[in-house]
Scaffold this motif. Structure first.
Motif, PDB file in Angstrom:
ATOM      1  N   VAL A  72       0.837  -1.208   0.000  1.00  0.00           N
ATOM      2  CA  VAL A  72       0.000   0.000   0.000  1.00  0.00           C
ATOM      3  C   VAL A  72       0.864   1.247   0.000  1.00  0.00           C
ATOM      4  N   GLY A  73       1.915   1.249   0.814  1.00  0.00           N
ATOM      5  CA  GLY A  73       2.805   2.406   0.841  1.00  0.00           C
ATOM      6  C   GLY A  73       3.533   2.612  -0.474  1.00  0.00           C
ATOM      7  N   THR A 102       2.469   1.626  -3.419  1.00  0.00           N
ATOM      8  CA  THR A 102       1.501   2.043  -4.438  1.00  0.00           C
ATOM      9  C   THR A 102       1.240   3.535  -4.372  1.00  0.00           C
ATOM     10  N   MET A 103       1.143   4.056  -3.164  1.00  0.00           N
ATOM     11  CA  MET A 103       0.936   5.486  -3.022  1.00  0.00           C
ATOM     12  C   MET A 103       2.194   6.273  -3.417  1.00  0.00           C
ATOM     13  N   ALA A 140       2.644   6.291  -7.473  1.00  0.00           N
ATOM     14  CA  ALA A 140       1.453   6.597  -8.279  1.00  0.00           C
ATOM     15  C   ALA A 140       1.786   7.437  -9.496  1.00  0.00           C
ATOM     16  N   GLN A 150       5.644   0.544 -12.014  1.00  0.00           N
ATOM     17  CA  GLN A 150       4.826   0.044 -10.908  1.00  0.00           C
ATOM     18  C   GLN A 150       4.841  -1.478 -10.853  1.00  0.00           C
TER      19      GLN A 150
END
Length: 302
Positions: free
Chosen positions: A42-43, A45-46, A49, A56
């Motif tokens: 999650v970290g 991905t943020m 972005a 990615q």
């Protein structure tokens, strides 16, 4: 119990871990690793972005390999085969000879664990563990490792029954140096369980063990002494000698090749003499000066 033979020809009695305990340990490890992987994903991905799709995807693959492959390998290498799940279940990964694993063992286990545990949801690992006599999965087979149990429930040691009082001290001169440890173990196991055996079977076992013991000691069998009582008395004599060696290293019982240490003689105690004050001495008048010796041919000794 698995009999593993080391390079020094030493037999190790290890208890291989079975599928239930290994499965629970793997589930605990995967829960920790997957939780960390999700949080880091999650970290990442943020943070990525603004990058393109190829970047990615590369970051996602790298994070997957790092947390689900690299971290388990590092943990098993640094902890010598004790991950968090194995530590909770009392398990450890060891080599086939019983020694601690190294990086190459953990690398093979981790690489094959991706296929066995993650991609196939543990089905291949379960089938291999059930088919193996020692519960090993494919990663253990190719890496030459084994998962063993460290926390084994202790067994209660039954004491050897004492010999009859009329046999106490009768075998102090018996030579027990030629009796092997295997025979001592067999005699001890019989004496601790003889009340659980059939009387006829127990009597036959006692006679056979007593004959073996007499053949090892070279002494004739005692007349009129039952075989079980003879075994009790001899084991009690051996325990007494072991206790003497443990508490007095220089003193060992007879028949073992050592002479007892000499006991120092007690020092006699002298009663104290009462003090008596000296009587007063009367003053003595000074003596007259002596005359000088006359010259002669005798010289006094020096």
């Amino acid at each position: 119990m698995s009999d593993l033979v080391t390079g020094d020809a030493v037999v190790l009695g290890l208890r291989p871990a079975r599928l239930p305990s290994r499965g629970l340990a793997i589930l605990l490890d995967l829960a920790v690793y997957v939780t960390g992987y999700v949080l880091i994903s999650v970290g990442l991905t943020m943070a990525t972005a603004s990058l393109d799709d190829a970047a990615q995807a590369a970051v996602a693959v790298a994070s997957f390999l790092l947390f689900l492959v690299g971290v388990p390998i590092a943990v098993e290498t640094l902890s010598h085969g004790r991950s968090l799940g194995k530590l909770a279940c009392g398990l450890r990964v060891v080599r086939d000879d019983g020694g601690p694993i190294r990086f190459r063992h953990a690398l093979v286990r981790g690489a094959l664990g991706v296929v066995e545990l993650i991609l196939t949801f543990g089905s291949i690992a379960c089938i291999a563990s059930l088919a193996s006599a020692r519960g090993r999965r494919l990663g253990d087979v190719f890496a030459g490792t084994l998962v063993v149990r460290e926390r084994v429930p202790g067994t209660r040691v039954m004491p050897v029954p004492p010999p009859p009082p009329w046999l106490a001290g009768r075998f102090t001169g018996l030579d027990l140096s030629a009796v092997p440890d295997g025979l001592w173990l067999a005699i001890r196991q019989y004496l601790t369980r003889m009340n659980q055996l059939d009387p006829q079977v127990g009597a036959a076992m006692a006679v056979r063990l007593a004959d073996d013991l007499v053949a090892r000691t070279g002494a004739p069998p005692p007349a009129g002494v039952p075989a079980a009582a003879f075994l009790m008395a001899v084991v009690h004599e051996r325990q007494s000698r072991d206790a003497a060696r443990a508490f007095r290293p220089s003193a060992v019982g007879p028949g073992s090749g050592f002479a007892p240490a000499p006991v120092p003689e007690p020092v006699p105690v002298v009663a104290p003499v009462p003090y008596v004050a000296p009587a007063p001495v009367a003053p003595v008048a000074p003596a007259a000066p002596a005359e000088a010796p006359r010259a002669g041919g005798f010289a006094p000794p020096a």
